[in-house]
Scaffold this active site. Sequence first.
Site, PDB file in Angstrom:
ATOM      1  N   TYR A 150      -5.493  30.747 -11.977  1.00  0.00           N
ATOM      2  CA  TYR A 150      -5.999  30.217 -13.239  1.00  0.00           C
ATOM      3  C   TYR A 150      -4.919  30.112 -14.310  1.00  0.00           C
ATOM      4  CZ  TYR A 150     -10.802  30.616 -11.514  1.00  0.00           C
ATOM      5  OH  TYR A 150     -11.960  30.468 -10.806  1.00  0.00           O
ATOM      6  N   LYS A 182      -6.376  40.025  -0.863  1.00  0.00           N
ATOM      7  CA  LYS A 182      -6.255  39.297   0.402  1.00  0.00           C
ATOM      8  C   LYS A 182      -4.848  39.524   0.960  1.00  0.00           C
ATOM      9  CE  LYS A 182      -8.079  36.497   3.519  1.00  0.00           C
ATOM     10  NZ  LYS A 182      -9.166  36.963   4.400  1.00  0.00           N
ATOM     11  N   ASP A 185     -13.078  38.832   1.481  1.00  0.00           N
ATOM     12  CA  ASP A 185     -14.221  38.319   2.227  1.00  0.00           C
ATOM     13  C   ASP A 185     -15.134  39.451   2.700  1.00  0.00           C
ATOM     14  OD1 ASP A 185     -11.687  38.573   3.469  1.00  0.00           O
ATOM     15  OD2 ASP A 185     -12.420  37.726   5.332  1.00  0.00           O
ATOM     16  N   ASP A 218     -13.448  36.043 -10.629  1.00  0.00           N
ATOM     17  CA  ASP A 218     -14.377  35.015 -11.080  1.00  0.00           C
ATOM     18  C   ASP A 218     -15.523  34.856 -10.076  1.00  0.00           C
ATOM     19  OD1 ASP A 218     -15.481  32.963 -12.550  1.00  0.00           O
ATOM     20  OD2 ASP A 218     -14.034  31.453 -11.911  1.00  0.00           O
TER      21      ASP A 218
END
Length: 339
Positions: free
Chosen positions: A124, A172, A205, A229
């Site tokens: 972002y 991740k 995930d 987010d």
Amino acid sequence: MAYSATLIPGDGIGPEVVDAAVRVIEATGVAFDWDRQEAGMGAFEDTGDPLPQATLDSIERTRLAFKGPLTTPVGTGFRSINVRIRQHFDLYANVRPCETLPNTHGPFEGVDLVLYRENTEGLYAGIEYFDERNQIADSINRITRTGSERIIRYAFEDALRRGRTRLTLVHKANILKETGGMFLAIGREIAPDFPDIEFDDRIIDNMAMQLVIHPGEYDSIVTTNMFGDILSDLMSGLVGGLGVTGSANIGADCAVFEAVHGSAPDIAGQGVANPTAVIRSGEMMLKYLGEDAAAEAVRRALHDVYADPSKLTRDLGGTATTAEFGDALADRVRAHVAA
């Protein structure tokens, strides 16, 4: 003494829900000197600028803002004003508590989570390139040591202030070994400074799956901008949706409290919008200012009003208008303050 604060009603349903929230906040007896300013689509249509200089100047002066939802064009047009404000004032910590209220008909009972989202970098940051000849678009996922250290340390410190006992870092790092790997490594470096907080980590995930199976096993979560987010909206879904969760954007010496839902222009002006999200953001603002008793009065009043389905807005099966809900809540706040 009154607190000086910039008030941004916003677009669509914004003026309605912000008006109700202001009445609830003022029912606590805490005084505010509101400086009303424009931002968003309405400001763009009026002035040609979705974030006028006068609005920035006001926040520069007050170092505190309370705002409704803003409309952001999808795909084209101006960039998100929310993102611009966060980056302009270096509001690096986005804090999103998710707590179950009565009669919200969420999939779980007793959810009580807090998410800490890095708010100024990652994807972002808006560092993008487009290769016209090859029709290739690139976005840079910029993660810095400074940015990672301050959000992770803030999460630990705030978790302690809230009496929480566990912090889960979401990443991740198995695939994004440089960016995610650094974020995870910094979390592991900082964790020993907070021995009273249990620290662990989850891959993004897997975390999404865990939250929709057994959210009660988690407490506080810290993560990067985009993952935050996504997870914050998922967590809102666990407690009834975006209409019932608040949000704070915190910097070193400035803070902006805002609704997390959209401006819902299709129902604007009809008096049916639920003002709970921006009211809960107001509760967070009171807490930020050290007005703990006032914040607790708002929290308890929300539980009182939500326990009576007849006082709820139409999205929750009730018949109350936005203004009626705000008035009922303000009455309960005054009763708690007087008790």
